[in-house]
Design a protein around this motif. Structure first.
Motif, PDB file in Angstrom:
ATOM      1  N   PHE A 184     -18.869 -42.578 -23.379  1.00  0.00           N
ATOM      2  CA  PHE A 184     -19.889 -41.662 -22.876  1.00  0.00           C
ATOM      3  C   PHE A 184     -20.832 -42.397 -21.943  1.00  0.00           C
ATOM      4  O   PHE A 184     -21.283 -43.501 -22.260  1.00  0.00           O
ATOM      5  N   GLY A 191     -20.314 -43.255 -35.211  1.00  0.00           N
ATOM      6  CA  GLY A 191     -21.313 -42.912 -34.216  1.00  0.00           C
ATOM      7  C   GLY A 191     -21.105 -43.744 -32.954  1.00  0.00           C
ATOM      8  O   GLY A 191     -20.422 -44.764 -32.967  1.00  0.00           O
ATOM      9  N   PRO A 192     -21.682 -43.319 -31.836  1.00  0.00           N
ATOM     10  CA  PRO A 192     -21.568 -44.086 -30.594  1.00  0.00           C
ATOM     11  C   PRO A 192     -22.156 -45.480 -30.731  1.00  0.00           C
ATOM     12  O   PRO A 192     -23.120 -45.690 -31.459  1.00  0.00           O
ATOM     13  N   PHE A 221     -23.549 -48.794 -28.446  1.00  0.00           N
ATOM     14  CA  PHE A 221     -24.011 -49.259 -27.140  1.00  0.00           C
ATOM     15  C   PHE A 221     -23.056 -50.303 -26.570  1.00  0.00           C
ATOM     16  O   PHE A 221     -22.629 -51.216 -27.262  1.00  0.00           O
ATOM     17  N   THR A 261     -32.419 -38.531 -23.950  1.00  0.00           N
ATOM     18  CA  THR A 261     -31.221 -39.095 -23.350  1.00  0.00           C
ATOM     19  C   THR A 261     -30.175 -38.014 -23.210  1.00  0.00           C
ATOM     20  O   THR A 261     -29.857 -37.323 -24.181  1.00  0.00           O
ATOM     21  N   TYR A 310     -21.812 -45.767 -23.759  1.00  0.00           N
ATOM     22  CA  TYR A 310     -21.567 -45.882 -25.192  1.00  0.00           C
ATOM     23  C   TYR A 310     -20.069 -45.718 -25.459  1.00  0.00           C
ATOM     24  O   TYR A 310     -19.368 -45.005 -24.751  1.00  0.00           O
ATOM     25  N   GLN A 357     -17.415 -44.605 -28.545  1.00  0.00           N
ATOM     26  CA  GLN A 357     -17.350 -43.952 -29.850  1.00  0.00           C
ATOM     27  C   GLN A 357     -15.924 -43.966 -30.366  1.00  0.00           C
ATOM     28  O   GLN A 357     -15.029 -43.366 -29.776  1.00  0.00           O
ATOM     29  N   PHE A 362     -26.362 -37.066 -22.534  1.00  0.00           N
ATOM     30  CA  PHE A 362     -25.026 -37.620 -22.608  1.00  0.00           C
ATOM     31  C   PHE A 362     -24.032 -36.759 -21.835  1.00  0.00           C
ATOM     32  O   PHE A 362     -24.154 -35.528 -21.799  1.00  0.00           O
ATOM     33  N   GLY A 363     -23.026 -37.413 -21.292  1.00  0.00           N
ATOM     34  CA  GLY A 363     -21.914 -36.701 -20.688  1.00  0.00           C
ATOM     35  C   GLY A 363     -20.925 -36.260 -21.745  1.00  0.00           C
ATOM     36  O   GLY A 363     -21.089 -36.538 -22.925  1.00  0.00           O
ATOM     37  N   ALA A 364     -19.884 -35.568 -21.305  1.00  0.00           N
ATOM     38  CA  ALA A 364     -18.909 -34.998 -22.221  1.00  0.00           C
ATOM     39  C   ALA A 364     -17.971 -36.049 -22.793  1.00  0.00           C
ATOM     40  O   ALA A 364     -17.362 -35.832 -23.836  1.00  0.00           O
ATOM     41  N   ASP A 423     -26.021 -51.343 -20.338  1.00  0.00           N
ATOM     42  CA  ASP A 423     -26.949 -50.450 -19.659  1.00  0.00           C
ATOM     43  C   ASP A 423     -27.280 -51.003 -18.280  1.00  0.00           C
ATOM     44  O   ASP A 423     -26.972 -52.140 -17.954  1.00  0.00           O
TER      45      ASP A 423
END
Lengths: 112, 118
Positions: free
Chosen positions: A89, A43-44, A46, A100, A36, A38, A102-104, A49
């Motif tokens: 992310f 907001g994030p 897409f 889901t 994602y 941001q 999410f990473g940092a 994937d």
């Protein structure tokens, strides 16, 4: 708890260069991964994937690579543009579940 | 068409007060998600809905947090007796629930509600 982490918190690239953003995930049962983007105050969004039965997937200017052996995910952005500046992310999901993780995030700076 | 909307966009409240955050998902999306994002941090998963049902509430930080969804559409996240550590951006997302090969889990995010507890 479970987490998806990122190797670099910030990445600075020259406009026109390729960018590579890396991510390590911890849950070997995860079989769906998402990137994602941001932008500030939003907001994030897409980007792309990939499912665990694939090693590589390409989109428009973006490629995601998955290495299940070392639980590593990367996002490659070709010909990086100023509009690509954002926080990126990676996220993981276990098929059949909606949770889901999410990473940092990695902040990408594109220098003109 | 319209994306995911959230209201209010900003909320400042005093410690100890209750707040209610609202999310309007994309029409036709049956799955809805709530996340919390602290400044400079990643997204913390809170809860998801399949229709009006929330199968897993374990991601909610404490019993002061609750969420509901009615009519398979609008969802509200309620935080009771707010604390300063609740200050964050609360993001809502929605998605379709269709076959695996059709990007079933692509989540569309709203702009978030920035909550500040003073």
């Amino acid at each position: 708890g479970e987490s998806v982490g990122l190797h670099l918190p910030t990445l600075s690239v020259q406009e026109g260069d390729n960018s590579i953003i890396n991510c390590a995930y911890s849950n070997s049962a995860s079989d769906y991964f998402i990137w994602y983007k941001q932008e500030s105050g939003k907001g994030p969004q897409f980007i792309i994937d990939i499912r665990s039965n694939m090693d590589k997937r390409q989109g428009q200017r973006v490629t995601v690579l998955l290495n299940k052996t070392v639980k590593h995910l990367s996002l490659q952005i070709a010909a990086t543009q100023p509009g690509d500046s954002a926080v990126y992310f990676c996220a993981e999901n276990i098929d059949g579940g909606f949770k889901t993780i999410f990473g940092a995030g990695t902040r990408l700076f594109v220098k003109a | 068409g319209a994306g995911v909307s959230q209201s209010p966009s900003n909320k400042v409240t005093e410690k100890g007060k209750d707040v209610e955050l609202r999310c309007d998902p994309i029409s036709g999306h049956t799955a809805l998600y709530w996340y919390r994002q602290s400044l400079g941090q990643g997204l913390e998963f809170l809860i998801y809905f399949q229709g009006n049902s929330a199968p897993d509430k374990s991601g909610l930080p404490s019993d002061r947090f609750s969420a509901e969804r009615t009519g398979g559409s609008v969802s509200t996240l309620t935080i009771q007796r707010t604390q300063q550590e609740d200050s964050a951006v609360y993001l809502c997302a929605s998605s379709y629930e269709i076959g695996r090969d059709r990007g079933a889990y692509e989540q569309y995010f709203g702009p978030g509600t920035r909550l500040t507890v003073t």
